[in-house]
Write an enzyme that holds these catalytic residues in place. Structure first.
Site, PDB file in Angstrom:
ATOM      1  N   GLY A  84       9.152  -3.236  -1.003  1.00 13.67           N
ATOM      2  CA  GLY A  84       8.376  -2.052  -0.632  1.00 13.67           C
ATOM      3  C   GLY A  84       9.204  -1.071   0.198  1.00 13.67           C
TER       4      GLY A  84
ATOM      5  CD  GLU B 127      -6.234   4.600   6.784  1.00 13.54           C
ATOM      6  OE1 GLU B 127      -7.297   4.452   6.191  1.00 13.54           O
ATOM      7  OE2 GLU B 127      -5.841   5.689   7.204  1.00 13.54           O
TER       8      GLU B 127
ATOM      9  CE  LYS C 166      -2.139  -3.691   6.277  1.00 13.95           C
ATOM     10  NZ  LYS C 166      -0.933  -4.545   6.317  1.00 13.95           N
TER      11      LYS C 166
ATOM     12  CB  THR D 118       4.434  12.341   2.485  1.00 11.68           C
ATOM     13  OG1 THR D 118       4.543  10.947   2.166  1.00 11.68           O
ATOM     14  CG2 THR D 118       3.765  12.524   3.829  1.00 11.68           C
TER      15      THR D 118
ATOM     16  CD  GLN E  28      -4.081  -2.136  -2.638  1.00 13.84           C
ATOM     17  OE1 GLN E  28      -3.183  -1.291  -2.821  1.00 13.84           O
ATOM     18  NE2 GLN E  28      -5.214  -1.806  -2.085  1.00 13.84           N
TER      19      GLN E  28
ATOM     20  CG  ASP F 167       7.386   0.093   6.059  1.00  8.60           C
ATOM     21  OD1 ASP F 167       7.665   1.237   5.637  1.00  8.60           O
ATOM     22  OD2 ASP F 167       6.440  -0.132   6.838  1.00  8.60           O
TER      23      ASP F 167
ATOM     24  CE  LYS G  79      -1.438  14.286  -5.991  1.00  4.06           C
ATOM     25  NZ  LYS G  79      -2.851  13.936  -6.165  1.00  4.06           N
TER      26      LYS G  79
ATOM     27  CB  SER H  44      -2.606  -0.087   9.102  1.00  3.54           C
ATOM     28  OG  SER H  44      -2.998   1.206   8.724  1.00  3.54           O
TER      29      SER H  44
ATOM     30  CE1 TYR I  42      -3.493  -1.447   3.655  1.00  8.29           C
ATOM     31  CE2 TYR I  42      -4.261   0.237   5.182  1.00  8.29           C
ATOM     32  CZ  TYR I  42      -3.263  -0.608   4.732  1.00  8.29           C
ATOM     33  OH  TYR I  42      -2.035  -0.614   5.371  1.00  8.29           O
TER      34      TYR I  42
HETATM   35  P1  NAP Z   1       4.501  -0.703   0.011  1.00 12.20           P
HETATM   36  O1  NAP Z   1       5.653   0.204  -0.249  1.00 12.20           O
HETATM   37  O2  NAP Z   1       3.249  -0.540  -0.756  1.00 12.20           O
HETATM   38  O3  NAP Z   1       5.036  -2.208  -0.190  1.00 12.20           O
HETATM   39  C1  NAP Z   1       4.152  -3.292  -0.279  1.00 12.20           C
HETATM   40  C2  NAP Z   1       4.927  -4.550  -0.601  1.00 12.20           C
HETATM   41  O4  NAP Z   1       3.992  -5.634  -0.699  1.00 12.20           O
HETATM   42  C3  NAP Z   1       5.686  -4.505  -1.945  1.00 12.20           C
HETATM   43  O5  NAP Z   1       6.923  -5.174  -1.785  1.00 12.20           O
HETATM   44  C4  NAP Z   1       4.775  -5.314  -2.864  1.00 12.20           C
HETATM   45  O6  NAP Z   1       5.450  -5.940  -3.915  1.00 12.20           O
HETATM   46  C5  NAP Z   1       4.270  -6.368  -1.888  1.00 12.20           C
HETATM   47  N1  NAP Z   1       3.061  -7.058  -2.349  1.00 12.20           N
HETATM   48  C6  NAP Z   1       1.902  -6.509  -2.764  1.00 12.20           C
HETATM   49  N2  NAP Z   1       1.009  -7.472  -3.087  1.00 12.20           N
HETATM   50  C7  NAP Z   1       1.630  -8.659  -2.861  1.00 12.20           C
HETATM   51  C8  NAP Z   1       1.247 -10.005  -2.997  1.00 12.20           C
HETATM   52  N3  NAP Z   1       0.033 -10.354  -3.465  1.00 12.20           N
HETATM   53  N4  NAP Z   1       2.122 -10.972  -2.652  1.00 12.20           N
HETATM   54  C9  NAP Z   1       3.357 -10.651  -2.218  1.00 12.20           C
HETATM   55  N5  NAP Z   1       3.793  -9.386  -2.085  1.00 12.20           N
HETATM   56  C10 NAP Z   1       2.938  -8.396  -2.388  1.00 12.20           C
HETATM   57  O7  NAP Z   1       4.103  -0.661   1.562  1.00 12.20           O
HETATM   58  P2  NAP Z   1       4.928  -0.086   2.828  1.00 12.20           P
HETATM   59  O8  NAP Z   1       4.627   1.344   2.978  1.00 12.20           O
HETATM   60  O9  NAP Z   1       6.325  -0.569   2.768  1.00 12.20           O
HETATM   61  O10 NAP Z   1       4.161  -0.818   4.014  1.00 12.20           O
HETATM   62  C11 NAP Z   1       4.572  -2.101   4.486  1.00 12.20           C
HETATM   63  C12 NAP Z   1       3.416  -2.757   5.218  1.00 12.20           C
HETATM   64  O11 NAP Z   1       3.012  -1.952   6.309  1.00 12.20           O
HETATM   65  C13 NAP Z   1       2.156  -2.962   4.389  1.00 12.20           C
HETATM   66  O12 NAP Z   1       1.542  -4.142   4.842  1.00 12.20           O
HETATM   67  C14 NAP Z   1       1.287  -1.772   4.727  1.00 12.20           C
HETATM   68  O13 NAP Z   1      -0.073  -2.073   4.524  1.00 12.20           O
HETATM   69  C15 NAP Z   1       1.633  -1.612   6.195  1.00 12.20           C
HETATM   70  N6  NAP Z   1       1.532  -0.274   6.755  1.00 12.20           N
HETATM   71  C16 NAP Z   1       2.153   0.774   6.150  1.00 12.20           C
HETATM   72  C17 NAP Z   1       2.111   2.010   6.753  1.00 12.20           C
HETATM   73  C18 NAP Z   1       2.817   3.190   6.139  1.00 12.20           C
HETATM   74  O14 NAP Z   1       2.521   4.319   6.555  1.00 12.20           O
HETATM   75  N7  NAP Z   1       3.757   2.991   5.244  1.00 12.20           N
HETATM   76  C19 NAP Z   1       1.432   2.181   7.971  1.00 12.20           C
HETATM   77  C20 NAP Z   1       0.841   1.085   8.551  1.00 12.20           C
HETATM   78  C21 NAP Z   1       0.910  -0.154   7.962  1.00 12.20           C
HETATM   79  P3  NAP Z   1       5.710  -5.182  -5.334  1.00 12.20           P
HETATM   80  O15 NAP Z   1       6.954  -4.379  -5.099  1.00 12.20           O
HETATM   81  O16 NAP Z   1       5.886  -6.349  -6.250  1.00 12.20           O
HETATM   82  O17 NAP Z   1       4.503  -4.356  -5.611  1.00 12.20           O
HETATM   83  O1  F7E Z   2      -3.339   9.729   2.486  1.00  5.69           O
HETATM   84  C1  F7E Z   2      -5.375  12.808   1.997  1.00  5.69           C
HETATM   85  C2  F7E Z   2      -6.111  11.491   2.001  1.00  5.69           C
HETATM   86  O2  F7E Z   2      -2.657   8.039   0.802  1.00  5.69           O
HETATM   87  C3  F7E Z   2      -3.264  10.513   3.659  1.00  5.69           C
HETATM   88  C4  F7E Z   2      -0.919   3.913   3.800  1.00  5.69           C
HETATM   89  O3  F7E Z   2       0.476   3.699   3.979  1.00  5.69           O
HETATM   90  O4  F7E Z   2      -1.047   5.122   5.855  1.00  5.69           O
HETATM   91  C5  F7E Z   2      -1.314   5.208   4.469  1.00  5.69           C
HETATM   92  O5  F7E Z   2      -2.694   5.426   4.236  1.00  5.69           O
HETATM   93  C6  F7E Z   2      -4.384  11.544   3.686  1.00  5.69           C
HETATM   94  C7  F7E Z   2      -5.781  10.983   3.380  1.00  5.69           C
HETATM   95  O6  F7E Z   2      -2.196   7.647   3.275  1.00  5.69           O
HETATM   96  C8  F7E Z   2      -4.514  13.509  -1.436  1.00  5.69           C
HETATM   97  O7  F7E Z   2      -7.509  11.704   1.753  1.00  5.69           O
HETATM   98  C9  F7E Z   2      -5.469  14.550   0.189  1.00  5.69           C
HETATM   99  O8  F7E Z   2      -6.695  11.481   4.318  1.00  5.69           O
HETATM  100  O9  F7E Z   2      -0.869   9.277   2.092  1.00  5.69           O
HETATM  101  P1  F7E Z   2      -2.205   8.668   2.083  1.00  5.69           P
HETATM  102  P2  F7E Z   2      -3.335   6.890   4.109  1.00  5.69           P
HETATM  103  O10 F7E Z   2      -4.585   6.745   3.368  1.00  5.69           O
HETATM  104  O11 F7E Z   2      -3.383   7.524   5.464  1.00  5.69           O
HETATM  105  C10 F7E Z   2      -1.726   4.077   6.553  1.00  5.69           C
HETATM  106  C11 F7E Z   2      -1.291   4.111   7.990  1.00  5.69           C
HETATM  107  C12 F7E Z   2      -1.588   2.756   5.894  1.00  5.69           C
HETATM  108  O12 F7E Z   2      -1.607   1.724   6.546  1.00  5.69           O
HETATM  109  C13 F7E Z   2      -1.667   2.732   4.405  1.00  5.69           C
HETATM  110  O13 F7E Z   2      -1.083   1.531   3.894  1.00  5.69           O
HETATM  111  O14 F7E Z   2      -4.142  12.491   2.642  1.00  5.69           O
HETATM  112  N1  F7E Z   2      -5.114  13.327   0.665  1.00  5.69           N
HETATM  113  N2  F7E Z   2      -5.122  14.682  -1.086  1.00  5.69           N
HETATM  114  C14 F7E Z   2      -4.503  12.654  -0.334  1.00  5.69           C
HETATM  115  N3  F7E Z   2      -3.969  11.422  -0.368  1.00  5.69           N
HETATM  116  C15 F7E Z   2      -3.415  11.011  -1.532  1.00  5.69           C
HETATM  117  N4  F7E Z   2      -2.842   9.783  -1.569  1.00  5.69           N
HETATM  118  N5  F7E Z   2      -3.404  11.820  -2.648  1.00  5.69           N
HETATM  119  C16 F7E Z   2      -3.935  13.072  -2.642  1.00  5.69           C
HETATM  120  O15 F7E Z   2      -3.918  13.781  -3.670  1.00  5.69           O
END
Ligand code: NAP
Ligand code: F7E
Length: 319
Positions: free
Chosen positions: A11, A125, A151, A188, A81, A13, A190, A123, A147
């Protein structure tokens, strides 16, 4: 040599954290799911330096075996997920992977390597309908999606295993963090991908959901440093990791178009289908505790981040 085990290494991170740990001299082990096509895109440049093990957060025996065989010093649970809209389509799967998966990996640690240090990817969230501005480690949770609910479970089971079994378990409450490696469905990426495509004449419009939503966005490369720092402290604890700045989706869209000399209003269409059943209107975190105890700070600004992502998408699509 210290050993680190990362779930979710493929993923966003996982790839930055693996780079960081390799640079620090760790032996890095990463868990991957079996799939019909390989999915090592984000780690292809360090692929020969990571030891991969097959497993899944829904499968206890694969986690048990991984911990037993690797005997890691540090475990980073980044797998989930992680896309919020999918959590309404697949709420049970999301609860299983993103919620119960945390218990499964903690169980494997408790049974086979109880002195391993554990990081849980919690998160912002979890704050959902925010009860306090800015959000801190003490702010009550009010998740707004399956989700977010999963979390919250993952967060509390981490705290519980720390208190029940004395496991060095930390929960990092990370606010949105992005990069050129961000999945294409998150807002971002997208936007930056669509802006690059529009600039190159590949598409003509960008369909968006709720542009009034506000987030606290930072750079993933900065945020993985905080994960590592948490596991280097004398005591396990929970930390909010955020930039402390808030911006709307509208600002993000306008900024991305500005970077390529175009006007957002000429290309953006609002699409009701992209609105969520329940929205998180605004998030802004306080990184005070992380600053004070971890010495951590968010370095890349919002505008630098969006510029970096637009430039990288232009480069990728151009080539
Ligand atoms: P990501 O890009 O969606 O990566 C998710 C990873 O989890 C991928 O390697 C995916 O594997 C793996 N995965 C999904 N389902 C699995 C399963 N059943 N068993 C084993 N592995 C599985 O997420 P990320 O943005 O790097 O985020 C990393 C973590 O931080 C996640 O837990 C996310 O919820 C959390 N988080 C993210 C943010 C953010 O803004 N990015 C903020 C707060 C918390 P595949 O490659 O095979 O799909
Ligand atoms: O949406 C709005 C949408 O999908 C941000 C994950 O990494 O961060 C992420 O969750 C905002 C929302 O991220 C579109 O409604 C508008 O309010 O980029 P996002 P998220 O839902 O904040 C948290 C911290 C995590 O933990 C999660 O794993 O943007 N928005 N228009 C849209 N969002 C999407 N995706 N697509 C749109 O077209």
């Amino acid at each position: 040599m210290k050993k680190a085990f990362i779930t979710g290494v493929t993923g966003q991170d996982g790839s930055y954290l693996a780079e960081l740990l390799l640079n620090k001299g760790y032996a890095v082990y990463g868990m991957v799911r079996r799939s019909s096509v390989e999915n090592y895109e984000r780690v292809h440049h360090i692929r020969d330096k990571i030891v991969f093990t097959q497993g899944d957060l829904t499968d206890q025996s694969s986690l048990d075996e991984a911990i037993k065989e690797i005997m890691p010093d540090e475990v980073y649970n980044l797998a989930a997920q992680s896309f919020v809209p999918t959590s309404w389509n697949q709420p049970v799967l999301t609860s299983d992977v993103t919620g119960l998966g945390v218990t499964r990996i903690l169980e494997a640690i408790r049974k086979y390597k109880p002195d391993a240090k554990f990081y849980q990817a919690s998160s912002s969230e979890m704050f959902g309908k925010v009860q306090q501005i800015p959000q801190t480690e003490k702010t009550s949770f009010y998740p707004r999606s399956p989700y977010g609910v999963a979390k919250v479970y993952g967060h509390w089971i981490t705290v519980n295993y720390r208190e029940s079994y004395n496991i060095f378990a930390c929960s990092g409450i990370l606010f949105n963090h992005e990069s050129p490696r961000r999945g294409l469905e998150f807002v971002t990426r997208k936007v930056t991908n669509a802006v690059a495509k529009i600039k190159l004449g590949l598409v003509k419009e960008l369909r968006m959901g709720n542009m009034d939503a506000k987030r606290d966005w930072g750079f993933a490369g900065d945020y993985v440093q905080a994960m590592w720092l948490m596991l280097q402290q004398d005591q396990p604890d929970d930390y909010v990791i955020a930039s402390g700045e808030i911006h709307s989706v509208r600002e993000l869209v306008e900024l991305a178009f500005d970077f390529v000399g175009l006007k957002a209003k000429d290309y953006v269409i609002t699409d009701q289908k992209l609105f969520r059943p329940a929205e998180v209107d605004q998030l802004i975190g306080s990184p005070e505790k992380a600053r004070k105890i971890l010495g951590w700070d968010s370095k890349v600004s919002f505008s630098q981040l969006i510029q970096m992502m637009v430039e990288e998408d232009l480069r990728l699509l151009g080539s």
